[in-house]
Write a protein that holds these residues in place. Structure first.
Motif, short mmCIF file in Angstrom:
data_model
loop_
_atom_site.label_atom_id
_atom_site.label_comp_id
_atom_site.label_asym_id
_atom_site.label_seq_id
_atom_site.Cartn_x
_atom_site.Cartn_y
_atom_site.Cartn_z
N TRP A 106 0.80 -1.22 0.00
CA TRP A 106 0.00 0.00 0.00
C TRP A 106 0.84 1.28 0.00
N LYS A 107 2.16 1.21 -0.01
CA LYS A 107 2.99 2.40 0.21
C LYS A 107 2.80 3.50 -0.83
N HIS A 108 2.32 3.18 -2.00
CA HIS A 108 2.09 4.19 -3.04
C HIS A 108 0.70 4.80 -2.96
N THR A 109 -0.04 4.47 -1.89
CA THR A 109 -1.41 4.95 -1.78
C THR A 109 -1.64 5.69 -0.46
N GLN A 110 -2.59 6.60 -0.53
CA GLN A 110 -3.09 7.22 0.70
C GLN A 110 -4.25 6.34 1.16
N ILE A 111 -4.20 5.91 2.40
CA ILE A 111 -5.27 5.09 2.95
C ILE A 111 -6.33 6.03 3.52
N ILE A 112 -7.56 5.80 3.12
CA ILE A 112 -8.69 6.62 3.53
C ILE A 112 -9.58 5.74 4.40
N ILE A 113 -9.69 6.09 5.68
CA ILE A 113 -10.51 5.31 6.60
C ILE A 113 -11.90 5.93 6.65
N ASP A 114 -12.89 5.10 6.41
CA ASP A 114 -14.28 5.51 6.42
C ASP A 114 -15.01 4.69 7.48
N ALA A 115 -16.23 5.07 7.80
CA ALA A 115 -17.10 4.28 8.67
C ALA A 115 -18.39 4.07 7.90
N VAL A 116 -18.80 2.82 7.82
CA VAL A 116 -19.99 2.45 7.06
C VAL A 116 -20.87 1.55 7.93
N MET A 133 -21.65 0.09 13.20
CA MET A 133 -20.81 0.66 12.14
C MET A 133 -19.50 -0.12 12.11
N ARG A 134 -18.81 0.00 10.99
CA ARG A 134 -17.49 -0.63 10.91
C ARG A 134 -16.56 0.31 10.16
N PHE A 135 -15.28 0.23 10.52
CA PHE A 135 -14.28 1.00 9.78
C PHE A 135 -14.00 0.27 8.47
N HIS A 136 -13.76 1.05 7.43
CA HIS A 136 -13.54 0.50 6.09
C HIS A 136 -12.40 1.27 5.44
N SER A 137 -11.47 0.54 4.82
CA SER A 137 -10.33 1.17 4.15
C SER A 137 -10.60 1.35 2.67
N ARG A 138 -10.28 2.53 2.19
CA ARG A 138 -10.24 2.82 0.76
C ARG A 138 -8.84 3.36 0.50
N SER A 139 -8.50 3.53 -0.73
CA SER A 139 -7.19 4.12 -1.01
C SER A 139 -7.22 4.84 -2.35
#
Length: 135
Positions: free
Chosen positions: A79-89, A104-110
């Protein structure tokens, strides 16, 4: 030409920040770890601070909602070339993660860093880490 400021490696959405605030009020200081699989897949896990023992293979990415966020070294390489975006869904959180009872749960996007962002990130690292940091 001005150099782009290095972007944060991990950020949180407003929904994630609201969930973090609720968990902080209930549990006190928190910590996050981006799971690499096993029991809860690849969900970002939230723990009471100090509940998860970190090792030499864990990489600190930054803070979200004022709470430290780590990732395992093998996951970081991926994942080092990405910004990790933490969301809650809506949904059930990981069985070991504190948000489980919240509905709710935390969810990773990038998203991939662009060339200027990547150059800024590489420039802020010590030289010994720059050899293999090409995009």
């Amino acid at each position: 030409m001005a150099m782009t400021a290095a972007p944060p490696r991990v950020v949180a959405t407003e929904a994630a920040l609201a969930l973090i605030a609720r968990l902080l009020a209930r549990h006190g200081p928190l910590m996050f770890h981006q799971s690499g699989g096993c029991c809860d897949g690849s969900s970002p896990m939230c723990y009471a601070r100090g509940e998860l023992l970190l090792g030499e293979q864990d990489v600190y990415l930054g803070d979200i909602g004022g709470q430290p966020f780590h990732i395992g070294a093998a996951q970081y390489e991926y994942w080092k070339h990405t910004q990790i975006i933490i969301d809650a869904v809506p949904g059930r959180g990981g069985m070991f993660s504190l948000e489980g009872p919240e509905g709710m749960r935390f969810h990773s996007r990038s998203r991939l860093f662009d060339d200027a962002e990547w150059a800024a990130l590489v420039a802020q690292q010590p030289a010994c880490f720059q050899a293999d940091q090409k995009l």
